[in-house]
Design a protein around this motif. Structure first.
Motif, PDB file in Angstrom:
ATOM      1  N   ARG A  22       4.661 -10.896  -1.669  1.00  0.00           N
ATOM      2  CA  ARG A  22       4.618  -9.416  -1.792  1.00  0.00           C
ATOM      3  C   ARG A  22       3.006  -9.010  -1.461  1.00  0.00           C
ATOM      4  O   ARG A  22       2.857  -7.949  -0.533  1.00  0.00           O
ATOM      5  CB  ARG A  22       4.886  -8.985  -3.299  1.00  0.00           C
ATOM      6  N   LEU A  23       1.976  -9.678  -1.881  1.00  0.00           N
ATOM      7  CA  LEU A  23       0.615  -9.460  -1.332  1.00  0.00           C
ATOM      8  C   LEU A  23       0.407  -9.728  -0.162  1.00  0.00           C
ATOM      9  O   LEU A  23      -0.128  -8.616   0.583  1.00  0.00           O
ATOM     10  CB  LEU A  23      -0.282 -10.410  -2.053  1.00  0.00           C
ATOM     11  N   PHE A  27      -0.918  -6.520   2.406  1.00  0.00           N
ATOM     12  CA  PHE A  27      -2.230  -6.811   3.101  1.00  0.00           C
ATOM     13  C   PHE A  27      -1.959  -7.494   4.249  1.00  0.00           C
ATOM     14  O   PHE A  27      -2.818  -7.935   4.987  1.00  0.00           O
ATOM     15  CB  PHE A  27      -3.233  -7.635   2.226  1.00  0.00           C
ATOM     16  N   ASP A  28      -0.758  -7.248   5.089  1.00  0.00           N
ATOM     17  CA  ASP A  28      -0.728  -7.587   6.173  1.00  0.00           C
ATOM     18  C   ASP A  28      -1.586  -7.005   7.518  1.00  0.00           C
ATOM     19  O   ASP A  28      -1.519  -5.860   7.465  1.00  0.00           O
ATOM     20  CB  ASP A  28       0.716  -7.597   6.633  1.00  0.00           C
ATOM     21  N   GLU A  29      -2.356  -7.807   7.930  1.00  0.00           N
ATOM     22  CA  GLU A  29      -3.501  -7.238   8.889  1.00  0.00           C
ATOM     23  C   GLU A  29      -2.893  -7.654  10.398  1.00  0.00           C
ATOM     24  O   GLU A  29      -2.253  -8.769  10.346  1.00  0.00           O
ATOM     25  CB  GLU A  29      -4.892  -7.586   8.635  1.00  0.00           C
ATOM     26  N   GLY A  30      -3.351  -6.851  11.178  1.00  0.00           N
ATOM     27  CA  GLY A  30      -2.968  -7.074  12.647  1.00  0.00           C
ATOM     28  C   GLY A  30      -3.651  -8.378  13.063  1.00  0.00           C
ATOM     29  O   GLY A  30      -4.612  -8.884  12.423  1.00  0.00           O
TER      30      GLY A  30
END
Length: 113
Positions: A22-23, A27-30
């Protein structure tokens, strides 16, 4: 009884892995920028910092000039008042120095008896 702690550990691990997933979604970054983009960012930051430092220096110089000019005008307008202020500040400084020495020496003499 030996199965209970193993089952609790498995439940705990499953909960932790769900929370980590879930984290990661939140916080999924490109993709990270390339080296050239980092260099451009560093150069831009350095230019901005230099510009800000120049601005602060100019502001400091103008403020110092204003204070010095006010003191000079006050000295020309009422030199006796300026002399009295300087004399009083010198006496106050001497009094503070003398009292601080007295306080320091009093603390060393008998505070631990």
């Amino acid at each position: 009884m030996a199965n209970k702690p193993d089952k609790e550990d498995e439940v705990l691990l499953e909960g932790l892995s769900r929370d980590l997933e879930r984290l990661e979604r939140v916080f999924d970054e490109g993709p990270s920028p390339s080296l050239e983009e980092f260099q451009l960012l560093a150069a831009h930051t350095l230019r901005r910092k230099r510009r800000r430092m120049k601005y602060e220096l100019v502001l400091f110089m103008l403020t110092a000039l204003l204070i010095v000019s006010i003191v000079c005008m006050a000295a020309m307008a009422a030199p006796m008042v300026l002399i009295l202020i300087h004399g009083a500040s010198m006496l106050a400084g001497i009094a503070i120095l003398a009292s601080s020495r007295k306080l320091r020496s009093a603390g060393k003499k008998g505070s631990h008896e």
